[in-house]
Scaffold this active site. Structure first.
Site, PDB file in Angstrom:
ATOM      1  N   GLY A   1      -9.508   7.745  -5.091  1.00 55.61           N
ATOM      2  CA  GLY A   1      -8.073   7.883  -4.791  1.00 55.61           C
ATOM      3  C   GLY A   1      -7.874   8.781  -3.590  1.00 55.61           C
TER       4      GLY A   1
ATOM      5  CB  SER B   1      -6.258   5.324   1.331  1.00 55.82           C
ATOM      6  OG  SER B   1      -7.569   5.265   1.835  1.00 55.82           O
TER       7      SER B   1
ATOM      8  CB  SER C   1     -11.976  -0.470  -4.428  1.00 59.68           C
ATOM      9  OG  SER C   1     -11.621  -0.721  -3.089  1.00 59.68           O
TER      10      SER C   1
ATOM     11  CD  GLU D   1     -16.214   5.361   1.168  1.00 62.07           C
ATOM     12  OE1 GLU D   1     -15.685   6.326   1.744  1.00 62.07           O
ATOM     13  OE2 GLU D   1     -15.581   4.561   0.463  1.00 62.07           O
TER      14      GLU D   1
ATOM     15  CB  THR E   1     -10.943   1.790  11.025  1.00 65.43           C
ATOM     16  OG1 THR E   1     -10.762   2.891  11.924  1.00 65.43           O
ATOM     17  CG2 THR E   1      -9.793   1.731  10.038  1.00 65.43           C
ATOM     18  CG  ASN E   2     -16.244  -0.738  12.361  1.00 64.46           C
ATOM     19  OD1 ASN E   2     -16.254  -0.217  11.235  1.00 64.46           O
ATOM     20  ND2 ASN E   2     -17.029  -1.743  12.684  1.00 64.46           N
ATOM     21  CD  GLU E   3     -10.598   0.119  15.376  1.00 60.74           C
ATOM     22  OE1 GLU E   3     -10.585   0.396  14.159  1.00 60.74           O
ATOM     23  OE2 GLU E   3     -10.639  -1.060  15.791  1.00 60.74           O
TER      24      GLU E   3
HETATM   25  C1  LIG Z   1     -10.895  -3.635   0.952  1.00 54.90           C
HETATM   26  C2  LIG Z   1     -10.541  -2.187   1.086  1.00 54.90           C
HETATM   27  C3  LIG Z   1     -10.891  -1.320   0.059  1.00 54.90           C
HETATM   28  C4  LIG Z   1     -10.529   0.010   0.134  1.00 54.90           C
HETATM   29  N1  LIG Z   1     -10.840   0.828  -0.910  1.00 54.90           N
HETATM   30  C5  LIG Z   1     -10.384   2.089  -0.907  1.00 54.90           C
HETATM   31  C6  LIG Z   1     -10.560   2.927  -2.053  1.00 54.90           C
HETATM   32  O1  LIG Z   1     -11.154   2.530  -3.054  1.00 54.90           O
HETATM   33  N2  LIG Z   1     -10.037   4.162  -2.042  1.00 54.90           N
HETATM   34  C7  LIG Z   1      -9.383   4.650  -0.954  1.00 54.90           C
HETATM   35  O2  LIG Z   1      -8.967   5.797  -1.012  1.00 54.90           O
HETATM   36  N3  LIG Z   1      -9.186   3.898   0.142  1.00 54.90           N
HETATM   37  C8  LIG Z   1      -9.662   2.628   0.182  1.00 54.90           C
HETATM   38  N4  LIG Z   1      -9.468   1.835   1.274  1.00 54.90           N
HETATM   39  C9  LIG Z   1      -8.660   2.356   2.382  1.00 54.90           C
HETATM   40  C10 LIG Z   1      -9.418   2.562   3.684  1.00 54.90           C
HETATM   41  O3  LIG Z   1     -10.196   3.714   3.603  1.00 54.90           O
HETATM   42  C11 LIG Z   1      -8.334   2.613   4.766  1.00 54.90           C
HETATM   43  O4  LIG Z   1      -7.794   1.319   4.878  1.00 54.90           O
HETATM   44  C12 LIG Z   1      -8.889   3.072   6.091  1.00 54.90           C
HETATM   45  O5  LIG Z   1      -9.280   4.405   6.040  1.00 54.90           O
HETATM   46  C13 LIG Z   1      -7.851   2.880   7.217  1.00 54.90           C
HETATM   47  O6  LIG Z   1      -6.641   3.435   6.884  1.00 54.90           O
HETATM   48  P1  LIG Z   1      -5.287   2.601   7.021  1.00 54.90           P
HETATM   49  O7  LIG Z   1      -5.492   1.306   6.336  1.00 54.90           O
HETATM   50  O8  LIG Z   1      -4.172   3.466   6.566  1.00 54.90           O
HETATM   51  O9  LIG Z   1      -5.144   2.280   8.563  1.00 54.90           O
HETATM   52  P2  LIG Z   1      -4.597   3.268   9.694  1.00 54.90           P
HETATM   53  O10 LIG Z   1      -5.246   4.579   9.561  1.00 54.90           O
HETATM   54  O11 LIG Z   1      -3.108   3.218   9.677  1.00 54.90           O
HETATM   55  O12 LIG Z   1      -5.126   2.590  10.993  1.00 54.90           O
HETATM   56  C14 LIG Z   1      -4.484   1.484  11.626  1.00 54.90           C
HETATM   57  C15 LIG Z   1      -5.257   1.144  12.893  1.00 54.90           C
HETATM   58  O13 LIG Z   1      -5.210   2.253  13.812  1.00 54.90           O
HETATM   59  C16 LIG Z   1      -6.533   2.647  14.172  1.00 54.90           C
HETATM   60  N5  LIG Z   1      -6.625   4.111  14.306  1.00 54.90           N
HETATM   61  C17 LIG Z   1      -6.081   5.040  13.494  1.00 54.90           C
HETATM   62  N6  LIG Z   1      -6.410   6.277  13.918  1.00 54.90           N
HETATM   63  C18 LIG Z   1      -7.175   6.122  15.006  1.00 54.90           C
HETATM   64  C19 LIG Z   1      -7.825   7.034  15.899  1.00 54.90           C
HETATM   65  N7  LIG Z   1      -7.768   8.353  15.725  1.00 54.90           N
HETATM   66  N8  LIG Z   1      -8.540   6.507  16.914  1.00 54.90           N
HETATM   67  C20 LIG Z   1      -8.630   5.156  17.106  1.00 54.90           C
HETATM   68  N9  LIG Z   1      -8.011   4.242  16.304  1.00 54.90           N
HETATM   69  C21 LIG Z   1      -7.312   4.733  15.262  1.00 54.90           C
HETATM   70  C22 LIG Z   1      -7.387   2.208  13.010  1.00 54.90           C
HETATM   71  O14 LIG Z   1      -8.744   2.066  13.376  1.00 54.90           O
HETATM   72  C23 LIG Z   1      -6.745   0.894  12.620  1.00 54.90           C
HETATM   73  O15 LIG Z   1      -7.197  -0.139  13.461  1.00 54.90           O
HETATM   74  C24 LIG Z   1      -9.829   0.496   1.259  1.00 54.90           C
HETATM   75  C25 LIG Z   1      -9.486  -0.376   2.291  1.00 54.90           C
HETATM   76  C26 LIG Z   1      -9.829  -1.696   2.209  1.00 54.90           C
HETATM   77  C27 LIG Z   1      -9.425  -2.618   3.317  1.00 54.90           C
END
Ligand SMILES: Cc1cc2nc3c(=O)[nH]c(=O)nc-3n(C[C@H](O)[C@H](O)[C@H](O)COP(=O)(O)OP(=O)(O)OC[C@H]3O[C@@H](n4cnc5c(N)ncnc54)[C@H](O)[C@@H]3O)c2cc1C
Length: 392
Positions: free
Chosen positions: A129, A131, A163, A246, A374-376
């Site tokens: 927990g 995000s 998840s 992770e 994310t990969n970024e």
């Molecule tokens: C299938 C799946 C399972 C998941 N499971 C879990 C889970 O079990 N528990 C949990 O806590 N979370 C979970 N997550 C969440 C995951 O960790 C987040 O989706 C991830 O960290 C990205 O956060 P966000 O989705 O809020 O995107 P955002 O942070 O809003 O990002 C949006 C876009 O902006 C880019 N971006 C943001 N900041 C920067 C920066 N500083 N530099 C360059 N680019 C940037 C990102 O790369 C992305 O392309 C899961 C996600 C998915 C898709």
């Protein structure tokens, strides 16, 4: 780095392969469970892994492990994920790979005695927990509140993308315990029983058609102070342990090795007219994927090798995660294109080549470049820690 596996490692790989063939009926490759039947199947399988000591083999013996090398543990994970089998207590091995090591590094003796044996025995499932709707990449922006009340914390807030929440016994949570402090310094790391009154969740439908992740809500959830991991307001530093763990790419390496082997076997069964003989672009692409998998594999083993050398992997884990997830998407793209229209059929569709796994994997791997950071964000880490560039 020594690129050779020891004879004992090679023997173990054969042993776990034979075990998987006998004990694991096969799965989809999705780390999240979405039905009671899948849950039962995974639990039963993980208990068998635990009985052999394989679930937590790199843990110290005093915590229920075998004191084996991280490379040996990576072999176990690679082979399990090749067979689309689970690896330990929740999506992506939440319990064995993330929570257990975090408790070993930051927990009290009482927490270690209480929390580690059930993980090593394959008896508990954890979910994460972290995000929130407004805290993903910028995780330190979490707003879920943990307020002290006597010997407890009272938790209120909203997590997202959790998840496996519906099948988890416990959740590890980042919550704001000091709203006045700078954002990284007011967070606490809490271990919360999913049966606590006040916790609810609802599924987020995925494009794969499965429901593996959830929104999770906390409404006046009472968490005993004994379940604070590390120090109050210093949870961010505990989280960095979990986040680093992770990212190692070995699970995804096993998965894409399997996807490529399946695809190559399938195209070999096609009639000569359809087979990708020279100079077919598909043939060349398959060879290209083989090269990428080899690179991804050694990048992932390098992380395990560093751990065995007593080094905490840093940007190396981000390199591994970034490379393998993008290689996986390229391979999934090749697979659906190579199979033509039929490659886009849904999982289990009648007549679908590879039982619909090509189309399914294409959809599944779309999130691999997002989940676990994310990969970024990984590229930012590589730029900063690997190249010494200023913080992005
Ligand atoms: C299938 C799946 C399972 C998941 N499971 C879990 C889970 O079990 N528990 C949990 O806590 N979370 C979970 N997550 C969440 C995951 O960790 C987040 O989706 C991830 O960290 C990205 O956060 P966000 O989705 O809020 O995107 P955002 O942070 O809003 O990002 C949006 C876009 O902006 C880019 N971006 C943001 N900041 C920067 C920066 N500083 N530099 C360059 N680019 C940037 C990102 O790369 C992305 O392309 C899961 C996600 C998915 C898709």
């Amino acid at each position: 780095m020594d690129f050779r596996f020891t004879p004992a490692d090679a023997a173990f790989r054969q042993e776990i392969r034979a075990f998987l063939q006998a004990e694991w009926p096969g799965g989809t490759g999705d780390a999240s469970v979405d039905s009671d039947e899948e849950y039962r199947q995974e639990r039963a399988f993980e208990k068998k892994l635990a009985q052999r000591g394989w679930l937590t083999m790199a843990w110290p013996r005093e915590h229920g492990g075998q004191g084996a090398s991280h490379v040996r543990q990576a072999i176990m994970k690679e082979e399990c994920s090749y067979c689309r089998a689970p690896v330990g207590g929740g999506p992506g091995g939440q319990a064995t790979g993330l929570v257990g090591p975090a408790v070993m590094a930051h927990g009290t003796d009482e927490q270690k005695r209480r929390l580690l044996p059930p993980i090593a025995a394959g008896e508990v499932v954890w979910c994460q927990g972290f995000s929130e709707p407004d805290a993903g990449s910028d995780l330190a922006a979490v707003q879920t509140r943990a307020e002290r009340s006597g010997d407890s914390y009272v938790l209120n807030g909203h997590k997202v993308w959790t998840s496996g929440a519906a099948y988890a016994d416990w959740i590890h949570v980042l919550a704001r315990s000091d709203p006045e402090a700078p954002k990284h310094k007011g967070i606490s790391y809490l271990l919360v029983d999913m049966r606590s009154p006040g916790i609810s969740y609802r599924p987020i439908p995925e494009m794969t058609g499965r429901a593996g992740f959830y929104e999770t809500f906390f409404e006046n959830v009472v968490v005993p102070r004994d379940n604070l991991l590390g120090e109050e307001n210093r949870g961010w530093y505990v989280a960095t342990t979990t986040l680093g763990l992770e990212r190692s790419g070995i699970l995804r390496v096993g998965a894409i090795r399997r996807s490529l082997d399946d695809l190559a076997s399938y195209v070999n069964t096609l009639s000569a007219r359809h087979r990708p003989d020279h100079p077919s672009p598909t043939r060349l692409r398959l060879a290209e994927h083989r090269i990428e998998i080899e690179v991804a594999r050694w990048l992932a083993y390098r992380v395990a090798w560093l751990q065995d050398a007593g080094v905490t992997p840093s940007y190396e884990a981000s390199v591994s995660k970034t490379f393998v997830t993008e290689a996986a998407q390229r391979l999934a793209n090749t697979a659906v294109n190579a199979l033509g229209l039929a490659g886009a059929l849904a999982l289990g569709s009648p007549g679908a080549p590879l039982e619909g796994l090509a189309g399914f994997t294409y959809l599944l791997t779309a999130h691999w470049t997002i989940s676990a950071g994310t990969n970024e964000v990984q590229r930012n880490i590589i730029a900063q820690r690997g190249l010494g560039l200023p913080r992005g």
